[in-house]
Scaffold this motif. Structure first.
Motif, short mmCIF file in Angstrom:
data_model
loop_
_atom_site.label_atom_id
_atom_site.label_comp_id
_atom_site.label_asym_id
_atom_site.label_seq_id
_atom_site.Cartn_x
_atom_site.Cartn_y
_atom_site.Cartn_z
N UNK A 76 0.83 -1.20 0.00
CA UNK A 76 0.00 0.00 0.00
C UNK A 76 0.87 1.26 0.00
N UNK A 77 0.25 2.39 0.19
CA UNK A 77 0.95 3.68 0.16
C UNK A 77 2.04 3.76 1.22
N UNK A 78 1.77 3.27 2.41
CA UNK A 78 2.77 3.32 3.48
C UNK A 78 3.99 2.46 3.13
N UNK A 79 3.73 1.27 2.58
CA UNK A 79 4.82 0.39 2.14
C UNK A 79 5.64 1.08 1.06
N UNK A 80 4.98 1.66 0.06
CA UNK A 80 5.67 2.32 -1.05
C UNK A 80 6.55 3.46 -0.54
N UNK A 81 6.03 4.30 0.33
CA UNK A 81 6.80 5.42 0.87
C UNK A 81 8.00 4.92 1.69
N UNK A 82 7.78 3.87 2.46
CA UNK A 82 8.86 3.31 3.29
C UNK A 82 9.97 2.75 2.41
N UNK A 83 9.61 1.93 1.42
CA UNK A 83 10.60 1.32 0.53
C UNK A 83 11.37 2.39 -0.24
N UNK A 105 11.19 -6.94 -5.44
CA UNK A 105 12.17 -7.64 -6.26
C UNK A 105 12.31 -6.95 -7.62
N UNK A 106 13.05 -7.55 -8.54
CA UNK A 106 13.33 -6.89 -9.81
C UNK A 106 12.07 -6.45 -10.54
N UNK A 107 11.11 -7.34 -10.67
CA UNK A 107 9.88 -6.99 -11.38
C UNK A 107 9.11 -5.90 -10.66
N UNK A 108 8.93 -6.06 -9.37
CA UNK A 108 8.20 -5.08 -8.58
C UNK A 108 8.94 -3.74 -8.59
N UNK A 109 10.28 -3.79 -8.48
CA UNK A 109 11.00 -2.53 -8.41
C UNK A 109 10.97 -1.76 -9.72
N UNK A 110 10.80 -2.44 -10.84
CA UNK A 110 10.64 -1.70 -12.10
C UNK A 110 9.43 -0.77 -12.01
N UNK A 111 8.37 -1.26 -11.40
CA UNK A 111 7.17 -0.44 -11.20
C UNK A 111 7.42 0.64 -10.15
N UNK A 126 0.59 2.02 -7.35
CA UNK A 126 -0.07 1.05 -6.48
C UNK A 126 -1.03 0.16 -7.27
N UNK A 127 -1.68 0.72 -8.28
CA UNK A 127 -2.58 -0.06 -9.12
C UNK A 127 -1.80 -1.13 -9.89
N UNK A 128 -0.63 -0.78 -10.41
CA UNK A 128 0.20 -1.74 -11.14
C UNK A 128 0.77 -2.83 -10.24
N UNK A 129 1.10 -2.48 -9.00
CA UNK A 129 1.71 -3.44 -8.08
C UNK A 129 0.79 -4.62 -7.74
N UNK A 130 -0.49 -4.43 -7.87
CA UNK A 130 -1.41 -5.51 -7.50
C UNK A 130 -1.34 -6.69 -8.45
#
Length: 161
Positions: A76-83, A105-111, A126-130
């Protein structure tokens, strides 16, 4: 609970001091409940740094009540901001003993990188990460958490293709 750590060496006594800075949850010792994920990390480290691909297996004590644990239940948004903050070198993990959540990981981090570089807004990211299969990780931030919660079980070598 059994957890795994991919490496190029046998690590019977994990130490905080050997961590890189710009990781998903900052500096720390990382483990996962996904054996195949740890094997993939071990292979990657072996190819990058040389040496054998080793997976270390630990028993993780579930009684973490005496530790300050930050848990992200979703990307979610909190995870994204933290990472993103930790990947920039901000010390968001300070004050916690353990941080738990999904792996960028590599795929997720591209997004995530599309957001990180300002090309996508938070909502699109966040929509793409799902759509990605999620893996988990525990980042042990303090040595006392490692010493209390992780017990070495065994190690094994993974064949590098």
């Amino acid at each position: 609970m059994i957890v795994y750590h991919g490496s190029t060496e046998i690590i019977k006594t994990p130490q905080i001091g050997f961590s890189k800075k710009y990781l998903d949850f900052g500096e720390g010792f990382y483990v996962t409940t996904f054996q195949n994920q740890a094997e993939k990390w071990a292979k990657r480290k072996s190819l990058r740094y040389g040496g054998k691909a080793i997976v270390n297996v630990y028993e993780m004590n579930d009684s973490s009540e005496s530790f300050n644990v930050l848990s992200f239940d979703s990307t979610d948004e909190k995870w994204l901001d933290f990472v993103c903050g930790c990947r920039r070198g901000e010390k968001f993990n300070q004050g916690y003993d353990v941080v738990f959540g999904n792996v960028a990981d590599d795929d997720v981090f591209k997004t995530v990188d599309m957001y990180f570089r300002g090309l996508w807004d938070k909502e699109k990211t966040l929509n793409e990460l799902r759509y990605y299969q999620q893996n988990n990780q525990f980042c042990f931030v303090t040595q006392s958490a490692i010493d209390s919660l992780l017990k070495y079980n065994r190690s094994y070598e993974v064949k590098v293709d």
